[in-house]
Design an enzyme around this catalytic site. Structure first.
Site, PDB file in Angstrom:
ATOM      1  CD  GLU A  64     -99.920  37.838  33.946  1.00 42.97           C
ATOM      2  OE1 GLU A  64     -98.765  37.934  34.412  1.00 42.97           O
ATOM      3  OE2 GLU A  64    -100.224  38.260  32.811  1.00 42.97           O
ATOM      4  CD  GLU A 104    -102.013  40.258  27.726  1.00 45.88           C
ATOM      5  OE1 GLU A 104    -102.154  39.089  28.084  1.00 45.88           O
ATOM      6  OE2 GLU A 104    -101.038  40.946  28.043  1.00 45.88           O
TER       7      GLU A 104
END
Ligand SMILES: *[C@@H]1O[C@H](CO)[C@@H](O)[C@H](O)[C@H]1NC(C)=O
Ligand SMILES: *[C@@H]1O[C@H](CO)[C@@H](O)[C@H](O)[C@H]1NC(C)=O
Ligand SMILES: *[C@@H]1O[C@H](CO)[C@@H](O)[C@H](O)[C@H]1NC(C)=O
Ligand SMILES: *[C@@H]1O[C@H](CO)[C@@H](O)[C@H](O)[C@H]1NC(C)=O
Ligand SMILES: *[C@@H]1O[C@H](CO)[C@@H](O)[C@H](O)[C@H]1NC(C)=O
Ligand SMILES: *[C@@H]1O[C@H](CO)[C@@H](O)[C@H](O)[C@H]1NC(C)=O
Length: 374
Positions: A162, A167
């Site tokens: 990932e 974020e």
């Protein structure tokens, strides 16, 4: 992980930052001697360009983005909407005046404290094994309890890895980038040769992630225009991930005013962009073994493992995260405005500018016709 609805076959986990104690902060030496590949005749060609209605279409060769439906695998207080529901509720639409995509959290309904608020999560149908990924947004979701992200993920999380490109949670000032891998000790972001090859700050070094320890290896940007209010005040900008098996993973952020001209012209030359915000060298991370078949994801969740954890109170946010979700007015600014998403692939040599083979043929034919006419 929890039992996931079928639409979440691409199982994953977001970064969970339990607390900052024990994380490592290097004293940010910011050496400018960076060993990135300098390629003469470096050419990246567009493979996929997604803008406006492309995000709502299911017609090859313009590949669609799937609207993931149901509850959030990170236990966020959201319920993800289908494309038709998101569109009818005004949570996903195109601004026709300039083709930007808006993905919003419901900011009109009252829900119970700790309840689930309607939101949107979309995933690219197509998957990728490398390339240059560009995300251009002019606005991102902000405010206490929000947890927006643009990220990529492979099958059987965490086996195929990932990559968290954008974020953060609550009132976080700067962007937090991270890699997650499924094998221990094959991917870290230790500084190679004692030289830090990125401008961000290391917060965690081991990329290995499990359901219980899934923070990944984290580099935090130091530029406040990279996230939340600072990002929006700068009219947003661009995030670029260069996934190169032989060099490593590089992530740049450019505020709107600083987007390189070559990128605006769709002829990106990352070797000229300077030191990236985040870099994970292939010398300390086996890229090929840990990252493959990644789909891109854009979402906004609320509370959940990260935003709703201990960090909520530490962020200076009022009350509890569960109470926050009940109040619709808290989500007026919880929306993405996305200009486009593009994926480029590297082409060796000057393939993009090779002269058309038709040209000499045309000249020869003209010559033949001319000679015949004589
Ligand atoms: C749509 O884009 C136009 C042009 O940039 C802007 O003025 C307008 O505020 C946008 N509308 C919405 C609903 O976001
Ligand atoms: C990964 O390996 C290191 C070194 O052996 C160990 O300290 C650490 O606990 C391991 N991480 C996990 C999540 O198992
Ligand atoms: C680190 O040093 C080794 C040996 O001198 C060299 O081969 C390698 O390219 C260096 N790595 C970086 C990232 O500078
Ligand atoms: C990078 O590695 C992946 C995973 O092994 C592989 O599928 C892909 O083809 C590689 N990319 C390039 C450009 O070689
Ligand atoms: C909802 O949130 C807004 C903004 O945070 C606040 O002004 C208002 O008092 C809240 N309303 C309720 C009913 O909690
Ligand atoms: C659309 O308009 C918004 C608001 O003016 C702006 O921030 C955004 O960059 C524009 N998008 C495009 C694709 O021009």
């Amino acid at each position: 992980m929890h039992s996931l609805p079928n639409s979440f076959l691409v199982a994953f986990s977001f970064t969970v930052l339990v607390d900052a104690s024990g994380s490592h902060y290097w004293s940010s030496p910011r050496h400018r001697t960076v060993a990135h590949r300098q390629l003469s005749g470096e050419t990246y060609m567009i493979q996929d360009f997604y803008q406006g209605e492309d995000f709502f279409k299911d017609v090859p060769p313009i590949y669609d983005w799937t609207f993931d439906v149901g509850s959030d695998p990170t236990d966020g207080n959201v319920i993800y909407q289908s494309q038709s529901d998101a569109q009818s509720k005004g949570l996903a639409y195109i601004n026709d005046s300039n083709n930007s995509l808006i993905l919003a959290v419901d900011s009109t309904s009252t829900v119970a404290p700790g309840g689930q608020r309607a939101s949107v999560r979309i995933t690219s149908q197509k998957s990728y094994n490398g390339g240059l990924f560009i995300f251009d947004a002019s606005y991102m979701p902000v405010g206490c309890s929000t947890w927006p992200s643009f990220w990529t993920v492979g099958p059987h999380w965490p086996t195929a890895g990932e990559i968290d490109i954008v974020e953060g949670v609550n009132n976080q000032d700067t962007n937090q980038m991270a890699l997650h891998t499924g094998t221990n000790q094959t991917c870290t972001n230790e500084m190679t040769n004692g030289t830090q090859q990125f401008t961000g700050q290391i917060k965690k070094t081991n990329c290995y992630s499990t359901g219980r320890a899934d923070s990944g290896c984290i580099i935090e940007d130091t530029d406040t225009s990279s996230f939340a209010y600072g990002f929006n005040n700068a009219e947003g900008g661009v995030f670029a991930l260069l996934w190169d098996n032989s060099t490593g993973m590089s992530i740049w952020h450019f505020a709107r005013a600083n987007i390189p001209a070559d990128l605006i012209a769709q002829t990106p030359r990352p070797s000229t962009w300077g030191i990236p915000a985040g870099f994970w060298s292939s010398q300390t991370c086996d890229i090929t073994a840990n990252f493959y078949e990644h789909q891109m994801v854009i979402d906004t969740t609320i509370c959940g493992h990260w935003a709703g954890g201990g960090i909520y109170a530490q962020s200076g946010c009022p009350g509890t995260c569960s109470d926050m979700v009940a109040n619709a007015t808290n989500y007026i600014n919880a929306k993405w405005v996305i200009n486009y998403v593009a994926v480029y692939q590297y082409h060796i040599g000057s393939g993009a500018y090779a002269p058309s083979p038709r040209l000499p043929l045309t000249i020869i034919l003209s010559l033949v016709i001319y000679l015949l006419l004589l």
